[in-house]
Design a protein around this motif. Sequence first.
Motif, PDB file in Angstrom:
ATOM      1  N   VAL A  79       0.832  -1.208   0.000  1.00  0.00           N
ATOM      2  CA  VAL A  79       0.000   0.000   0.000  1.00  0.00           C
ATOM      3  C   VAL A  79       0.864   1.255   0.000  1.00  0.00           C
ATOM      4  CG1 VAL A  79      -1.640   1.362   1.366  1.00  0.00           C
ATOM      5  CG2 VAL A  79      -2.036  -1.078   1.032  1.00  0.00           C
ATOM      6  N   VAL A  80       1.889   1.282   0.826  1.00  0.00           N
ATOM      7  CA  VAL A  80       2.736   2.478   0.916  1.00  0.00           C
ATOM      8  C   VAL A  80       3.629   2.633  -0.316  1.00  0.00           C
ATOM      9  CG1 VAL A  80       4.589   3.604   2.217  1.00  0.00           C
ATOM     10  CG2 VAL A  80       2.691   2.511   3.433  1.00  0.00           C
ATOM     11  N   SER A  81       4.285   1.554  -0.732  1.00  0.00           N
ATOM     12  CA  SER A  81       5.250   1.668  -1.831  1.00  0.00           C
ATOM     13  C   SER A  81       4.586   1.936  -3.177  1.00  0.00           C
ATOM     14  CB  SER A  81       6.118   0.410  -1.925  1.00  0.00           C
ATOM     15  OG  SER A  81       5.358  -0.699  -2.369  1.00  0.00           O
ATOM     16  N   ARG A  82       3.321   1.522  -3.322  1.00  0.00           N
ATOM     17  CA  ARG A  82       2.642   1.726  -4.612  1.00  0.00           C
ATOM     18  C   ARG A  82       1.688   2.914  -4.592  1.00  0.00           C
ATOM     19  NH1 ARG A  82       5.701  -1.664  -7.774  1.00  0.00           N
ATOM     20  NH2 ARG A  82       4.263  -1.052  -9.447  1.00  0.00           N
ATOM     21  N   SER A  83       1.650   3.649  -3.477  1.00  0.00           N
ATOM     22  CA  SER A  83       0.658   4.723  -3.313  1.00  0.00           C
ATOM     23  C   SER A  83       0.775   5.811  -4.377  1.00  0.00           C
ATOM     24  CB  SER A  83       0.749   5.340  -1.916  1.00  0.00           C
ATOM     25  OG  SER A  83       2.025   5.914  -1.701  1.00  0.00           O
ATOM     26  N   GLU A  84       1.997   6.093  -4.832  1.00  0.00           N
ATOM     27  CA  GLU A  84       2.202   7.126  -5.839  1.00  0.00           C
ATOM     28  C   GLU A  84       2.486   6.531  -7.218  1.00  0.00           C
ATOM     29  OE1 GLU A  84       1.687  10.264  -5.153  1.00  0.00           O
ATOM     30  OE2 GLU A  84       1.348   9.830  -3.033  1.00  0.00           O
ATOM     31  N   ILE A  85       2.281   5.241  -7.353  1.00  0.00           N
ATOM     32  CA  ILE A  85       2.588   4.577  -8.629  1.00  0.00           C
ATOM     33  C   ILE A  85       1.322   4.034  -9.289  1.00  0.00           C
ATOM     34  CG2 ILE A  85       3.934   2.746  -9.758  1.00  0.00           C
ATOM     35  CD1 ILE A  85       5.910   2.949  -7.380  1.00  0.00           C
ATOM     36  N   ASP A  86       0.723   3.005  -8.680  1.00  0.00           N
ATOM     37  CA  ASP A  86      -0.413   2.346  -9.329  1.00  0.00           C
ATOM     38  C   ASP A  86      -1.428   1.777  -8.335  1.00  0.00           C
ATOM     39  OD1 ASP A  86       1.168   0.349  -8.309  1.00  0.00           O
ATOM     40  OD2 ASP A  86       1.514  -0.684 -10.210  1.00  0.00           O
ATOM     41  N   LEU A  87      -1.514   2.397  -7.159  1.00  0.00           N
ATOM     42  CA  LEU A  87      -2.427   1.860  -6.141  1.00  0.00           C
ATOM     43  C   LEU A  87      -3.884   1.900  -6.596  1.00  0.00           C
ATOM     44  CD1 LEU A  87      -2.638   0.548  -3.380  1.00  0.00           C
ATOM     45  CD2 LEU A  87      -2.742   2.826  -2.348  1.00  0.00           C
ATOM     46  N   MET A  88      -4.259   2.933  -7.351  1.00  0.00           N
ATOM     47  CA  MET A  88      -5.630   2.998  -7.855  1.00  0.00           C
ATOM     48  C   MET A  88      -5.913   1.835  -8.807  1.00  0.00           C
ATOM     49  SD  MET A  88      -6.903   5.499  -6.230  1.00  0.00           S
ATOM     50  CE  MET A  88      -8.464   5.804  -7.058  1.00  0.00           C
ATOM     51  N   ASP A  89      -4.930   1.481  -9.621  1.00  0.00           N
ATOM     52  CA  ASP A  89      -5.076   0.326 -10.519  1.00  0.00           C
ATOM     53  C   ASP A  89      -5.166  -0.972  -9.722  1.00  0.00           C
ATOM     54  OD1 ASP A  89      -4.912   1.949 -12.779  1.00  0.00           O
ATOM     55  OD2 ASP A  89      -2.734   1.800 -12.852  1.00  0.00           O
ATOM     56  N   ILE A  90      -4.362  -1.074  -8.655  1.00  0.00           N
ATOM     57  CA  ILE A  90      -4.413  -2.257  -7.791  1.00  0.00           C
ATOM     58  C   ILE A  90      -5.787  -2.370  -7.140  1.00  0.00           C
ATOM     59  CG2 ILE A  90      -3.457  -3.329  -5.704  1.00  0.00           C
ATOM     60  CD1 ILE A  90      -0.763  -1.951  -6.473  1.00  0.00           C
ATOM     61  N   ASN A  91      -6.328  -1.231  -6.662  1.00  0.00           N
ATOM     62  CA  ASN A  91      -7.680  -1.205  -6.088  1.00  0.00           C
ATOM     63  C   ASN A  91      -8.703  -1.753  -7.081  1.00  0.00           C
ATOM     64  OD1 ASN A  91      -7.220  -0.081  -3.539  1.00  0.00           O
ATOM     65  ND2 ASN A  91      -7.285   2.004  -4.298  1.00  0.00           N
TER      66      ASN A  91
ATOM     67  N   ILE B  28      -4.439   6.341   2.718  1.00  0.00           N
ATOM     68  CA  ILE B  28      -3.508   6.143   1.589  1.00  0.00           C
ATOM     69  C   ILE B  28      -4.251   5.601   0.372  1.00  0.00           C
ATOM     70  CG2 ILE B  28      -1.485   4.866   0.782  1.00  0.00           C
ATOM     71  CD1 ILE B  28      -0.490   4.880   3.706  1.00  0.00           C
ATOM     72  N   CYS B  29      -5.205   4.706   0.631  1.00  0.00           N
ATOM     73  CA  CYS B  29      -5.986   4.127  -0.481  1.00  0.00           C
ATOM     74  C   CYS B  29      -6.927   5.131  -1.128  1.00  0.00           C
ATOM     75  CB  CYS B  29      -6.775   2.910   0.008  1.00  0.00           C
ATOM     76  SG  CYS B  29      -5.757   1.471   0.404  1.00  0.00           S
TER      77      CYS B  29
END
Length: 223
Positions: free
Chosen positions: A177-189, A219-220
């Motif tokens: 969650v933290v490491s991908r928060s500025e990369i692709d977390l929305m896509d992961i969601n 963060i999410c």
Amino acid sequence: MKAIKGAGTTESTLTEMFASRSTKQIRAFCQAYLAETGRSLANDLKSEVSGDYGKTLLILVEGKRDESTAVDAAKAKADAKVLYEAGEKKWGTDESKFIDILCHRSIPQLRQTLVEYKNISKKTLQESIQSEMSGNLEAILVAIVKCVMSVPVYLAERLYTSMKGAGTTESILTRIVVSRSEIDLMDINAEFKKLYGKSLTSTIKSEVSGSYCQTLKAICRED
């Protein structure tokens, strides 16, 4: 880095971290590790991992993947044939061919190779790896194949596994969650919801609580 600090090495963490990151991200991570510890990450890992798994991991850590965006269709067909002949077609498996191709070819090139492999084998490359190999080597090669297809899908699966069953593996949850928060977390969601029929945030709420839960939810960026 906790995955290699102290007694024992957490291979599943190392696999996730280096299979899911781009060459640029891996280089940045290695530079940060050097700045923090004064040591080379690759050198530290050499004493912690071994065999074909260690060889695979070190190629990824050393950032040797081709970064070209061009796709050579003929080369994809040739690589697919090499992989088929190194695994499904022969008695025993030549793991070195799988390691070489999966760790060095560019991501767009590998996507085409996966298509060509299915045409030759009638199995997916992931299925072939799972039937031909085992242990940590199988895990890292399958992770690479999954990330070639979709990093967000792979990480959504990792998140689900971290919260499945009795207890939650908070280190995995926090790291992704933290490491991908500025990369692709929305896509992961989005992929998480497609795969499991519920949002990542609602799943987090059901598994963890208190300020830790509130922080992850923030963060999410979901209600």
